[in-house]
Enzyme design. Structure first.
Site, PDB file in Angstrom:
ATOM      1  N   CYS A   4      54.714  15.558  50.703  1.00 30.74           N
ATOM      2  CA  CYS A   4      53.881  15.937  52.029  1.00 30.74           C
ATOM      3  C   CYS A   4      52.490  14.983  51.997  1.00 30.74           C
ATOM      4  O   CYS A   4      52.104  14.465  52.920  1.00 30.74           O
ATOM      5  CB  CYS A   4      53.520  17.224  52.043  1.00 30.74           C
ATOM      6  SG  CYS A   4      52.713  18.128  50.605  1.00 30.74           S
ATOM      7  N   HIS A  11      50.650  22.517  50.647  1.00 37.86           N
ATOM      8  CA  HIS A  11      51.158  21.692  51.513  1.00 37.86           C
ATOM      9  C   HIS A  11      50.452  21.060  52.596  1.00 37.86           C
ATOM     10  O   HIS A  11      49.192  21.744  52.775  1.00 37.86           O
ATOM     11  CB  HIS A  11      52.307  22.538  52.294  1.00 37.86           C
ATOM     12  CG  HIS A  11      53.065  21.564  53.107  1.00 37.86           C
ATOM     13  ND1 HIS A  11      54.002  20.451  52.581  1.00 37.86           N
ATOM     14  CD2 HIS A  11      53.407  21.502  54.492  1.00 37.86           C
ATOM     15  CE1 HIS A  11      54.909  20.083  53.682  1.00 37.86           C
ATOM     16  NE2 HIS A  11      54.432  20.540  54.725  1.00 37.86           N
ATOM     17  N   HIS A  23      54.873  16.239  59.309  1.00 37.61           N
ATOM     18  CA  HIS A  23      55.078  16.411  57.769  1.00 37.61           C
ATOM     19  C   HIS A  23      56.295  16.069  56.973  1.00 37.61           C
ATOM     20  O   HIS A  23      57.231  16.111  57.743  1.00 37.61           O
ATOM     21  CB  HIS A  23      54.532  17.786  57.613  1.00 37.61           C
ATOM     22  CG  HIS A  23      55.445  18.992  57.779  1.00 37.61           C
ATOM     23  ND1 HIS A  23      55.887  20.102  56.978  1.00 37.61           N
ATOM     24  CD2 HIS A  23      56.461  19.218  58.686  1.00 37.61           C
ATOM     25  CE1 HIS A  23      56.760  20.703  57.501  1.00 37.61           C
ATOM     26  NE2 HIS A  23      57.069  20.459  58.529  1.00 37.61           N
TER      27      HIS A  23
END
Length: 157
Positions: A71, A121, A133
């Protein structure tokens, strides 16, 4: 008639900067999931374009591109290609950004997912409640709706 062919007539009506922005946004630039209010000239917009262009790239823990990403590796890569450097991890990226509210978020801002004070994240806001993402092992870079309210937003300066 292409947007670039319209530039001379737009220049007289809208001014140089406005016409160039109109030409860039109204031309052939297409980014799935991009909000229409983004300016083609911004670093955030460029980073968003880079992330969108990586659609389908596999997730790999610790990877920073150009073919595989985790990520924060995707956000680091996208912003680097757009001319801005970011730290390696999601938490460090959060600490480096200017924090903005959900009502102030714009396409290209970073979206940080958190549990309490722990950032776990990050993705790039694409507009309309969606992010680009690289989610997890076994997945690929994709456009996805934000699935929780436990997010913070950060603008890269």
């Amino acid at each position: 008639m292409t947007a670039l062919n319209r530039v001379p007539s737009l220049l007289t009506r809208a001014g140089t900067a406005s016409a160039l922005t109109l030409a860039a946004v109204g031309g052939s630039i297409v980014v799935p999931g991009l909000s229409g209010d983004a300016s083609a000239a911004t670093v955030a917009y460029k980073a968003l374009q880079v992330a969108a262009a990586k659609k389908g790239s596999p997730y790999q823990y610790g990877a920073t591109g150009p073919r595989r990403f985790d990520c924060s590796g995707l956000t680091l890569y996208a912003y680097k290609k757009a001319g801005k450097s970011l730290p390696r991890t999601a938490a460090a990226q959060y600490n480096r950004t200017h924090h903005v509210s959900a009502s102030q978020r714009r396409a290209g801002d970073l979206v940080f997912f958190h549990s309490g004070r722990y950032v776990y994240h990050v993705g790039i806001y694409a507009g309309k409640g969606k992010i680009w993402h690289s989610p997890k092992t076994g997945s690929v870079v994709r456009l996805e709706k934000i699935w929780t309210k436990s997010v913070w937003y950060g603008r890269v300066g």
